[in-house]
Design an enzyme around this catalytic site. Sequence first.
Site, PDB file in Angstrom:
ATOM      1  N   SER A   9      45.258  14.565  -4.688  1.00 30.78           N
ATOM      2  CA  SER A   9      43.922  14.481  -4.071  1.00 30.78           C
ATOM      3  C   SER A   9      42.950  15.373  -4.831  1.00 30.78           C
ATOM      4  O   SER A   9      43.127  16.601  -4.872  1.00 30.78           O
ATOM      5  CB  SER A   9      43.988  14.929  -2.616  1.00 30.78           C
ATOM      6  OG  SER A   9      42.665  15.148  -2.154  1.00 30.78           O
ATOM      7  N   HIS A  67      40.427   7.184   0.540  1.00 30.12           N
ATOM      8  CA  HIS A  67      40.720   7.500   1.948  1.00 30.12           C
ATOM      9  C   HIS A  67      39.389   7.787   2.646  1.00 30.12           C
ATOM     10  O   HIS A  67      38.781   8.829   2.430  1.00 30.12           O
ATOM     11  CB  HIS A  67      41.654   8.723   1.970  1.00 30.12           C
ATOM     12  CG  HIS A  67      41.995   9.209   3.335  1.00 30.12           C
ATOM     13  ND1 HIS A  67      42.600  10.434   3.557  1.00 30.12           N
ATOM     14  CD2 HIS A  67      41.848   8.652   4.566  1.00 30.12           C
ATOM     15  CE1 HIS A  67      42.785  10.609   4.854  1.00 30.12           C
ATOM     16  NE2 HIS A  67      42.331   9.550   5.489  1.00 30.12           N
ATOM     17  N   ASP A 176      49.886  12.207   3.974  1.00 29.64           N
ATOM     18  CA  ASP A 176      48.709  12.938   3.500  1.00 29.64           C
ATOM     19  C   ASP A 176      48.504  14.233   4.280  1.00 29.64           C
ATOM     20  O   ASP A 176      48.195  14.206   5.471  1.00 29.64           O
ATOM     21  CB  ASP A 176      47.475  12.034   3.629  1.00 29.64           C
ATOM     22  CG  ASP A 176      46.253  12.626   2.967  1.00 29.64           C
ATOM     23  OD1 ASP A 176      46.361  13.671   2.313  1.00 29.64           O
ATOM     24  OD2 ASP A 176      45.173  12.001   3.117  1.00 29.64           O
TER      25      ASP A 176
HETATM   26  C1  DX5 Z   1      42.768  15.889   4.474  1.00 24.27           C
HETATM   27  C2  DX5 Z   1      42.788  14.987   3.257  1.00 24.27           C
HETATM   28  C3  DX5 Z   1      43.964  15.226   2.367  1.00 24.27           C
HETATM   29  C4  DX5 Z   1      43.988  16.609   1.809  1.00 24.27           C
HETATM   30  C5  DX5 Z   1      45.292  16.885   1.156  1.00 24.27           C
HETATM   31  O1  DX5 Z   1      41.672  15.585   5.250  1.00 24.27           O
HETATM   32  O2  DX5 Z   1      42.830  13.631   3.638  1.00 24.27           O
HETATM   33  O3  DX5 Z   1      44.033  14.240   1.354  1.00 24.27           O
HETATM   34  O4  DX5 Z   1      42.966  16.818   0.877  1.00 24.27           O
HETATM   35  O5  DX5 Z   1      45.230  18.194   0.708  1.00 24.27           O
HETATM   36  P1  DX5 Z   1      46.470  19.184   0.852  1.00 24.27           P
HETATM   37  O6  DX5 Z   1      47.570  18.598   0.042  1.00 24.27           O
HETATM   38  O7  DX5 Z   1      45.928  20.465   0.297  1.00 24.27           O
HETATM   39  O8  DX5 Z   1      46.814  19.259   2.314  1.00 24.27           O
HETATM   40 ZN    ZN Z   2      43.373  12.017   2.133  1.00 22.15          ZN
END
Ligand code: DX5
Ligand code: ZN
Length: 218
Positions: A9, A67, A176
């Site tokens: 991401s 997303h 996610d």
């Molecule tokens: C949360 C997002 C995720 C997030 C993942 O709202 O949809 O994609 O950025 O980040 P990490 O891996 O740091 O939890």
């Molecule tokens: Zn996400």
Amino acid sequence: MKKPLIAPSVLAADFANLQSEVEMLNQSVTDWIHIDIMDGMFVPNISFGLPVTAAINKHAKKPLDVHLMIEQPDRYLQAFKEAGAATLTVHYEACTHLHRTIDYIKSLGCQAGVALNPHTPVHLLTDIIADLDLVCIMSVNPGFGGQKFIQHTYDKVKQLKGLIITSKSNALIEIDGGVNLQNAPLLVEAGADVLVAGSFVFNATDPINTIADLKNLS
Ligand code: DX5
Ligand code: ZN
């Protein structure tokens, strides 16, 4: 162990150096690039939108997995397709006419995904699972990177895997939030196909190796 698809991401990337961050992902075994769109309404944070997505797409050699953490996502589906989205994932909680939204995503030529917040039960997808290309199980409350992984996610992955098998769906299971090398093998074991990782990849001293480690779990 089955190799998952890895979708870093860019929410956790250095926004002042996006081109070099995307070039790093191009050189890695990254499968998809995960793009987190937040509108400050559906989630209590604003990330970035269409121009930044198009700028990432200009340099990306991997498909963009978009997303949408936004209310009434139908308003922007075509624009995100034009900005480079290969997959468009909308939130179950943000769609009143989910079946229509999924049809629309497919008519645009994109893969269609639905994301479930941590409190949303898997069985609510029973009547739409056969039409989906992807289900994203949120393992944190959406809105921010770097949060703690919710343990109940494993049960949801197993329930979803069961639903996919019984309904003969081809949907991939994406996880996610808070993914790291500790929970990744357990998630794949439970049935996960795609792992999103933000801070674990971009805060690592060697992101390229970290992506390879997530891919080559044993
Ligand atoms: C949360 C997002 C995720 C997030 C993942 O709202 O949809 O994609 O950025 O980040 P990490 O891996 O740091 O939890
Ligand atoms: Zn996400």
